[in-house]
Scaffold this active site. Structure first.
Site, PDB file in Angstrom:
ATOM      1  CD  GLU A 164     -10.210  -0.375  13.464  1.00  0.00           C
ATOM      2  OE1 GLU A 164      -9.221  -0.782  14.091  1.00  0.00           O
ATOM      3  OE2 GLU A 164     -10.302  -0.419  12.226  1.00  0.00           O
ATOM      4  CG  ASN A 165      -8.205   3.179  18.167  1.00  0.00           C
ATOM      5  OD1 ASN A 165      -8.078   2.197  18.886  1.00  0.00           O
ATOM      6  ND2 ASN A 165      -7.664   3.268  16.972  1.00  0.00           N
TER       7      ASN A 165
ATOM      8  NE  ARG B 287      -5.911   2.192  -0.451  1.00  0.00           N
ATOM      9  CZ  ARG B 287      -5.822   3.351   0.174  1.00  0.00           C
ATOM     10  NH1 ARG B 287      -4.702   3.693   0.788  1.00  0.00           N
ATOM     11  NH2 ARG B 287      -6.836   4.169   0.206  1.00  0.00           N
TER      12      ARG B 287
ATOM     13  CG  HIS C  74     -11.959   5.160   2.483  1.00  0.00           C
ATOM     14  ND1 HIS C  74     -12.524   6.278   3.060  1.00  0.00           N
ATOM     15  CD2 HIS C  74     -10.618   5.328   2.567  1.00  0.00           C
ATOM     16  CE1 HIS C  74     -11.553   7.087   3.466  1.00  0.00           C
ATOM     17  NE2 HIS C  74     -10.396   6.538   3.178  1.00  0.00           N
TER      18      HIS C  74
ATOM     19  NE  ARG D 209      -8.376  13.830   2.224  1.00  0.00           N
ATOM     20  CZ  ARG D 209      -8.425  12.534   1.942  1.00  0.00           C
ATOM     21  NH1 ARG D 209      -9.353  12.065   1.148  1.00  0.00           N
ATOM     22  NH2 ARG D 209      -7.553  11.701   2.453  1.00  0.00           N
TER      23      ARG D 209
ATOM     24  N   GLY E  99     -10.745   7.355   9.272  1.00  0.00           N
ATOM     25  CA  GLY E  99      -9.293   7.354   9.445  1.00  0.00           C
ATOM     26  C   GLY E  99      -8.845   8.786   9.287  1.00  0.00           C
TER      27      GLY E  99
ATOM     28  CG  HIS F  71     -12.594   4.052   6.321  1.00  0.00           C
ATOM     29  ND1 HIS F  71     -11.901   2.856   6.192  1.00  0.00           N
ATOM     30  CD2 HIS F  71     -11.651   5.024   6.364  1.00  0.00           C
ATOM     31  CE1 HIS F  71     -10.607   3.108   6.167  1.00  0.00           C
ATOM     32  NE2 HIS F  71     -10.431   4.415   6.272  1.00  0.00           N
TER      33      HIS F  71
ATOM     34  CD  GLU G 166      -7.906   0.403   3.782  1.00  0.00           C
ATOM     35  OE1 GLU G 166      -7.236   0.851   4.727  1.00  0.00           O
ATOM     36  OE2 GLU G 166      -8.303   1.091   2.839  1.00  0.00           O
TER      37      GLU G 166
ATOM     38  CG  ASN H  41      -1.866   1.084   1.332  1.00  0.00           C
ATOM     39  OD1 ASN H  41      -1.755   2.060   0.583  1.00  0.00           O
ATOM     40  ND2 ASN H  41      -2.813   0.971   2.243  1.00  0.00           N
TER      41      ASN H  41
ATOM     42  CG  ASP I 181      -3.638  12.133  16.399  1.00  0.00           C
ATOM     43  OD1 ASP I 181      -4.560  11.736  17.160  1.00  0.00           O
ATOM     44  OD2 ASP I 181      -2.686  11.415  16.072  1.00  0.00           O
TER      45      ASP I 181
END
Ligand code: AMP
Length: 399
Positions: free
Chosen positions: A334-335, A94, A183, A242, A211, A209, A385, A7, A283
């Site tokens: 996920e977190n 990818r 994605h 973005r 990320g 998704h 992925e 990737n 972040d």
């Protein structure tokens, strides 16, 4: 069969090696900060249930030098996982944008490479990096079959009412301007995982998704029917850097009234907007910390981020005429306990009954964060992925 997955991003390469049909990677890693003088390679090997992790400083290195080092490690006397690089039978890449031509995993030939180059125009920030990964892998693994797996491919089932823009026909037929969606490898993986976990292949699923890039997809019986990213990966949800959806009038205003060039606006919306623009960091961990310290911008950024997702869930529940599962995935999904809570609370009208305790209890693998009697199941499903790409390559070679 040894399938090596690459990737390749503009400044990083993620990789994993699978001995298919086993789905556990035998080694994996990340080359980071490519282009700087401080390139680092983190390599992990799993042997007999134990993980060995090494970090190597590569100094100044490009994609080729990074992958050459990875190649050495694959056959390293201490923790190599294959005898010879010719043991790699296939390399899966990818590739972000497949345009109107590539809707399936595709063997890379000279002609395919020419076609991939033409797609740089559609994804100038992403496709060149994937292409570099292909060229380097061809040199390092000349005997392996090279296969491209496209991020847009999962969305080939979008109906025209979802993928067309309301602009004159000629821009679609003559210029291929349409929604492609991105994605897809992740959303496809999540759809497969949800179906297997719930033992149902008729699910109405909303896959989220989150990320650094973020997108949300409406999936009916395993098929993508609508998705938030469009012609490029800028529309839809608020992301790390973005903006997501924005009224195009703002763009004309910036150019006509503020004197920006189109490139400046492009940079602003892709690289300096989203959470970075709103709260000063892309972040979520930094932003949450700032929010806890009372930073009003951080709080507003979180609210906007969650509110945008909520609106899309409502829209996609309408598009699907109902929803059985809402699934969160990727770094934030996920977190981030807060994001999930802000999105899922006050959604009872949709049949979502959220369990805050389950939400804040950590564990690996798929987990439910809705109450036992919730009409809609809310799941956290770790994405993978690289495994999805490996599965698709394996499927192509054994079709
Ligand atoms: P990805 O693109 O899937 O690797 O996700 C990267 C993003 O995940 C980072 O920019 C962080 O904002 C976010 N992230 C990673 N770990 C955490 C965490 N423990 N809590 C909140 N956000 C996280």
């Amino acid at each position: 069969m040894n399938i090596f997955i690459i990737n390749s991003g503009s400044s990083s390469i993620k990789y994993q090696l699978f001995k298919m049909p086993s789905t556990a990677p035998v080694c994996s890693g990340l080359v980071e900060r490519i282009g700087s003088d401080d390139v680092a390679l983190t390599h992990k090997v799993t042997a007999n249930g134990e993980e060995i992790k090494r970090v190597f400083k590569l100094g100044k290195a490009d994609h080729e030098a990074g992958l050459n080092k990875v190649n050495e490690l694959l056959t390293d006397p201490e923790f190599g996982v294959i005898q010879d690089r010719r043991d790699i039978q296939a390399v899966g890449h990818r590739v972000v944008h497949g345009g109107e031509r590539f809707w399936e995993p595709t063997r890379i030939t000279g002609e395919v490479k020419q076609a991939l180059k033409k797609l740089f125009l559609l994804a100038p920030l992403h496709n060149p990096a994937g292409y570099t990964g292909i060229e380097v892998a061809e040199k390092i693994f000349p005997d392996a079959v090279q296969i491209a797996v496209f991020d847009t491919a999962f969305h080939h089932t979008l109906p025209p009412k979802a993928f067309r823009f309301a602009i004159p026909d000629q821009y679609y037929t003559g210029n291929n301007i349409r929604v492609y969606g991105f994605h897809g490898t992740s959303h496809g993986f999540i759809a497969g995982q949800a179906a297997a976990y719930l033992e149902r292949d008729d699910l109405k699923l909303i896959s989220i998704h989150l990320g650094n890039g973020c997108s949300i997809t409406a999936i009916d019986k395993g098929r993508s029917v609508d998705t938030s990213m469009g012609f490029g990966p800028l529309s839809g949800l608020i992301m790390g850097t973005r903006s997501g959806d924005i009224d195009p009038t703002v763009i004309f205003y910036m150019i006509d009234q503020l004197g920006y060039t189109p490139e400046q606006v492009n940079d602003l919306l892709n690289k300096n907007s989203g959470m970075l623009g709103l709260a000063g960091s892309n972040d979520m961990r930094d932003i949450r910390k700032a929010m806890a310290e009372g930073d009003a911008n951080a709080k507003l950024a979180y609210e906007m981020y969650a509110y945008r997702i909520k609106k899309y869930i409502g829209a996609y529940a309408a598009a699907l005429n109902g929803v059985d599962v809402v699934a969160f995935t990727a770094g934030v999904g996920e977190n981030d306990v807060f994001v999930r809570k802000m999105v899922c609370e006050d959604m009872e009208y949709l049949g979502i009954s959220f369990d805050a305790n389950k939400n804040s209890t950590r564990s690996d693998g798929i987990r439910e964060i809705s109450t036992d009697d919730s009409r809609v199941k809310v799941l956290i499903i770790p994405t993978n992925e690289e495994l999805e790409i490996a599965n698709q390559c394996y499927g192509l070679l054994y079709k």
